[in-house]
Design an enzyme around this catalytic site. Structure first.
Site, short mmCIF file in Angstrom:
data_model
loop_
_atom_site.label_atom_id
_atom_site.label_comp_id
_atom_site.label_asym_id
_atom_site.label_seq_id
_atom_site.Cartn_x
_atom_site.Cartn_y
_atom_site.Cartn_z
N ASP A 1 -1.76 -1.72 -4.53
CA ASP A 1 -2.18 -0.55 -5.30
C ASP A 1 -1.07 -0.11 -6.25
O ASP A 1 -1.13 0.96 -6.83
CB ASP A 1 -2.62 0.60 -4.39
CG ASP A 1 -1.53 1.07 -3.43
OD1 ASP A 1 -0.39 0.59 -3.53
OD2 ASP A 1 -1.84 1.91 -2.55
N ILE B 1 0.87 -1.18 0.00
CA ILE B 1 0.00 0.00 0.00
C ILE B 1 0.90 1.22 0.00
O ILE B 1 1.66 1.42 0.95
CB ILE B 1 -0.88 0.07 1.27
CG1 ILE B 1 -1.49 -1.29 1.61
CG2 ILE B 1 -1.99 1.11 1.11
CD1 ILE B 1 -2.02 -1.36 3.03
N HIS B 2 0.83 2.01 -1.06
CA HIS B 2 1.70 3.18 -1.08
C HIS B 2 1.10 4.40 -1.76
O HIS B 2 1.57 5.52 -1.56
CB HIS B 2 3.04 2.86 -1.76
CG HIS B 2 2.96 2.85 -3.25
ND1 HIS B 2 2.50 1.77 -3.96
CD2 HIS B 2 3.27 3.80 -4.17
CE1 HIS B 2 2.53 2.06 -5.25
NE2 HIS B 2 2.99 3.28 -5.41
N ARG B 3 0.07 4.24 -2.58
CA ARG B 3 -0.45 5.37 -3.34
C ARG B 3 -1.10 6.40 -2.42
O ARG B 3 -1.81 6.05 -1.48
CB ARG B 3 -1.46 4.91 -4.39
CG ARG B 3 -0.80 4.28 -5.59
CD ARG B 3 -1.79 4.01 -6.71
NE ARG B 3 -1.11 3.40 -7.84
CZ ARG B 3 -0.58 4.08 -8.85
NH1 ARG B 3 -0.68 5.40 -8.88
NH2 ARG B 3 0.04 3.46 -9.83
N ALA B 4 -0.88 7.66 -2.75
CA ALA B 4 -1.41 8.75 -1.93
C ALA B 4 -2.92 8.67 -1.80
O ALA B 4 -3.49 9.02 -0.75
CB ALA B 4 -0.99 10.10 -2.51
#
Length: 355
Positions: free
Chosen positions: A278, A205-208
């Site tokens: 993501d 999980i990394h997307r803003a």
């Protein structure tokens, strides 16, 4: 011919590794590498150059930790100065990050040709910074290297046949990398034994859009926590995401580990039972290693994975995530389908520079 390659984020290091190797085979090309510094954690930057035997960057701008506008502006300034000195024939950019658009803009404004690897991708969500970056980069590129037929079709629908840029369908460079480096990963990565992994889910999980929206983040974490009650879930976590979880006291019962190098990631994908992510790149890598994927986004540019049943877009909805998890965990798919070429994308990209 001189090429300046702009890199800044983990996926770009992976893609550039195989293209740079192909460039080295060609005595008629000299490559100069600029690392913008967008990913600055050692496990998200330096280790990729070491593991993948990418030539060390000729320049490192060390630009990170800023807002989108400030980061892109600083990159423009730094890249332009180098381009004026180096005077390359082409600037090659990858993907859809701030480093991508900064490199393309800096080049085009001083009349240097731009080659865009992964051209034509569209999520059709203009609120995504990545969507803005890829659309603008495509529009000013001279060589548009498309990984899929869908990407080619997107450009044709947008009228690119009447523009100056040359469209090349190359296949996906990440397939080249997966095929080449999977053998080395088996020899050099011990992460499976180190973590004592058997059956597990790999999640990122990394997307803003997921980490900055606390409702979305909590919803995703709730689903992963529930899944972790029945099977181990391993989450290589970006330092920024870890800090957000801690700051807002969002409790987790899955395994958070530090960011990993490419070889470790390949081994995690190879041995996991399912991927949840993501990340655009990890969606495809799941397919390459015959894993189904729960896509933690409302849409994806890799629509062929959705259309053919290899992945399901679930957004951040807890119920949808759990439903997709149960539906995909044991689903038997035909991963022999040719979606991303034959593993020779880097050869086609380099050859395209001379056409």
């Amino acid at each position: 011919m001189k090429i300046v390659t702009i890199l800044g984020a983990r996926p770009q290091f992976v893609k550039a590794a195989v293209v740079s190797r192909e460039i080295l085979k060609n005595a008629g090309i000299r490559e100069v590498i600029i690392h913008t510094g967008q990913h600055y954690d050692k496990n998200m930057s330096d280790i990729f150059f070491e593991e993948m035997e990418i030539p060390s960057p000729d320049y490192n701008l060390n630009i990170n930790g800023l807002s989108h506008g400030a980061m892109t502006g600083e990159m423009l300034k730094g890249i332009e100065s180098i381009l004026l000195s180096e005077k390359p024939d082409y600037v090659m950019v990858y993907g859809d990050t701030n480093s991508t658009i900064a490199g393309a803009l800096a080049a085009k404004k001083i009349h240097i040709k731009v080659a865009h690897v992964e051209a034509g991708l569209r999520s059709f969500n203009i609120r995504m910074p990545e969507e803005v970056n890829r659309i603008l980069t495509d529009r000013i590129s001279d060589k548009l290297y498309c990984p899929t037929q869908t990407a080619v079709d997107n450009l044709l629908r947008e009228g690119y046949a009447a523009l100056d840029g040359q469209i090349h369908k190359t296949g996906d460079v990440m397939l080249d990398a997966a095929l080449f480096y999977s053998r080395k990963a088996k020899e050099k990565s011990a992460i499976i034994d180190t973590l004592g992994l058997d059956k597990f889910i790999l999640c990122t999980i990394h997307r803003a859009e997921n980490t900055d929206d606390l409702d979305r983040l909590r919803s995703i974490v709730n689903a992963i926590n529930e899944i972790a009650g029945s099977i181990r879930v391993v989450v290589p976590i970006h330092p920024r995401t870890r800090n957000i979880l801690a700051k807002h006291d969002i409790s987790v019962n899955f395994d958070m580990i530090d960011p990993v190098g490419y070889f470790d990631m390949l081994n995690l994908i190879t041995h996991c039972s399912l991927v949840m992510t993501d990340s655009g790149g990890l969606q495809k890598e799941a397919f390459y290693f015959k894993k189904n994927c729960v896509t933690l986004r409302d849409e994806t540019e890799w629509v062929e994975l959705i259309d053919n049943g290899f992945a399901v877009c679930v957004g951040s909805d807890t119920c949808k995530i759990l439903e997709a998890y149960h539906g995909l965990l044991h689903k038997d798919n035909d991963f022999s389908l040719d979606l991303y070429g034959k593993g020779d994308a880097s050869e086609k990209i380099v050859a395209g520079l001379f056409n």
